[in-house]
Design a protein around this motif. Structure first.
Motif, PDB file in Angstrom:
ATOM      1  N   ALA A 252      63.704  66.175  41.176  1.00  0.00           N
ATOM      2  CA  ALA A 252      63.620  64.715  41.098  1.00  0.00           C
ATOM      3  C   ALA A 252      63.227  64.118  42.447  1.00  0.00           C
ATOM      4  O   ALA A 252      62.421  63.181  42.518  1.00  0.00           O
ATOM      5  CB  ALA A 252      64.953  64.139  40.634  1.00  0.00           C
ATOM      6  N   ARG A 256      59.864  61.941  43.490  1.00  0.00           N
ATOM      7  CA  ARG A 256      60.045  60.646  44.148  1.00  0.00           C
ATOM      8  C   ARG A 256      59.265  60.575  45.459  1.00  0.00           C
ATOM      9  O   ARG A 256      58.562  59.588  45.731  1.00  0.00           O
ATOM     10  CB  ARG A 256      61.532  60.416  44.429  1.00  0.00           C
ATOM     11  N   TYR A 266      57.803  54.962  40.665  1.00  0.00           N
ATOM     12  CA  TYR A 266      58.633  56.086  40.219  1.00  0.00           C
ATOM     13  C   TYR A 266      59.874  55.547  39.519  1.00  0.00           C
ATOM     14  O   TYR A 266      60.549  54.649  40.026  1.00  0.00           O
ATOM     15  CB  TYR A 266      59.040  56.938  41.422  1.00  0.00           C
ATOM     16  N   LEU A 268      63.370  56.931  37.685  1.00  0.00           N
ATOM     17  CA  LEU A 268      64.293  58.003  37.291  1.00  0.00           C
ATOM     18  C   LEU A 268      65.108  57.512  36.109  1.00  0.00           C
ATOM     19  O   LEU A 268      65.952  56.620  36.245  1.00  0.00           O
ATOM     20  CB  LEU A 268      65.211  58.396  38.447  1.00  0.00           C
ATOM     21  N   TRP A 271      69.991  61.573  34.608  1.00  0.00           N
ATOM     22  CA  TRP A 271      70.274  62.956  34.971  1.00  0.00           C
ATOM     23  C   TRP A 271      70.393  63.815  33.711  1.00  0.00           C
ATOM     24  O   TRP A 271      70.175  65.008  33.752  1.00  0.00           O
ATOM     25  CB  TRP A 271      71.596  63.032  35.760  1.00  0.00           C
ATOM     26  N   ARG A 320      72.220  57.426  36.625  1.00  0.00           N
ATOM     27  CA  ARG A 320      70.807  57.468  37.035  1.00  0.00           C
ATOM     28  C   ARG A 320      70.623  57.404  38.539  1.00  0.00           C
ATOM     29  O   ARG A 320      69.500  57.289  39.020  1.00  0.00           O
ATOM     30  CB  ARG A 320      70.050  56.295  36.397  1.00  0.00           C
ATOM     31  N   LEU A 322      70.077  58.459  42.263  1.00  0.00           N
ATOM     32  CA  LEU A 322      69.556  59.572  43.058  1.00  0.00           C
ATOM     33  C   LEU A 322      69.689  59.181  44.517  1.00  0.00           C
ATOM     34  O   LEU A 322      69.103  58.176  44.962  1.00  0.00           O
ATOM     35  CB  LEU A 322      68.087  59.844  42.720  1.00  0.00           C
TER      36      LEU A 322
END
Length: 333
Positions: A252, A256, A266, A268, A271, A320, A322
């Motif tokens: 991930a 990114r 981007y 995301l 997960w 979600r 990151l």
């Protein structure tokens, strides 16, 4: 068809077709197939035929009744370019999209070859016009008012995307997407099952600089003469469901970082079932996974230095985030 949806990167879903068949690793634990097959054989149920390809023409006109502009994910329960869907029916779907320019339609496929071949043919767009006149537009003038695609231009409100679960399919599907006429092109890297190097995937298009990765690179390479306009959006996410496979955090992050470097939005999405232990999770079954997607047990020593501990906490709990933030970028409508 849903007025609202839990899919984070769209506003609504629309399914003028349901059903599909599995063609790559990303399909292995397909949520749509699992859901539909539960109802196979139940007379009168919407999914009485399970996940067999089923045309739903009664659903085609619904976006025409929605007055407020929205992003619509097309065929979340199918693949519009499946080989069992007739060209004329696909043309009818495109006619509806042409007649509703207030909406943005997001069309995602794993059938990259058929998409490219069909949408690159002038005869297909004449089919779109014919289907529009026959089924939706009241007269020739009504249709010509929205018939710009017959001049060779892609519909401005239709975004085309391909599923990319690992490098193998990135190398195959991304070049096909870049060769397909589209106003916006996007990638859905979900479920992400391995690392993806976007530059490697697009280099087959002819540029050592990563031809096609961004519009600026396309222009710099002088390749707009070939109708290639780059990747405009990347969505990433891990797998959910009972047999979900974990997504390594580095996959991930790498996507990114590539997007940030190239100026590509981007997003995301999730997960999935597993989240990194170092994101504050200390409960749930542990899965040890390295950057090549190999699973290890804690009894195996030493584990590779790039192996990380993932905890099965469920999609809602995994969230979600990151590296402490959400990534919600998307192209302008």
């Amino acid at each position: 068809m849903a007025d609202t949806t839990g899919i984070e990167w769209t506003d609504s879903t629309r399914n003028p077709v349901t059903g599909c068949t599995k063609i790559s690793d990303g399909c292995t634990h397909c949520y749509a197939a699992t859901f539909a097959e539960r109802w196979r054989g139940i007379q009168g149920h919407h999914f009485e035929a399970g996940f067999d390809i089923t045309l739903r023409p009664e659903r085609l006109k619904l976006p025409m009744t929605w007055r407020t502009p929205r992003r619509i994910f097309l065929d979340s329960m199918s693949d519009l370019f499946h080989q069992d869907i007739p060209d004329t029916y696909i043309a009818r779907v495109f006619a509806v999209m042409a007649l509703t320019p207030r909406h943005t339609f997001q069309v995602l496929t794993k059938r990259h070859a058929r998409m490219k071949a069909l949408l690159s043919r002038a005869t297909f767009w004449h089919q779109v016009a014919e289907q529009g006149r026959e089924h939706f537009a009241r007269c020739q003038e009504d249709w010509l008012a929205v018939g710009a695609m017959l001049g060779g231009q892609p519909l401005p409100n239709v975004w085309l995307g391909v599923s990319v679960e690992d490098q193998k399919w990135a190398d195959i599907r991304i070049p096909a997407l870049l060769g397909t006429p589209a106003a916006v092109r996007f990638l859905s890297c979900e479920p992400l099952l391995g690392p993806v190097n976007l530059k490697r995937a697009v280099i087959t298009m002819g540029s050592e600089r990563g031809h096609g990765l961004t519009a600026s690179y396309v222009h710099a390479a002088g390749c707009c003469e070939n109708g290639l306009h780059g990747i405009d959006w990347v969505i990433a996410g891990g797998e959910s469901g009972p047999r979900a496979r974990p997504m390594h955090p580095q996959w991930a992050r790498h996507l990114r970082d590539q997007c940030e470097w190239a100026g590509v939005p981007y997003f995301l999405k999730q997960w999935g079932e597993f989240a990194p232990e170092d994101h504050g999770h200390d409960r749930g079954r542990v899965a040890l996974i390295d950057t090549q997607g190999r699973n290890w047990t804690e009894r195996e020593t030493p584990a590779p230095h790039d192996a990380v501990r993932m905890r099965r906490v469920g999609k809602p709990q995994a969230g979600r985030l990151l590296d402490g933030r959400h990534h919600d970028a998307a192209p302008a409508r």
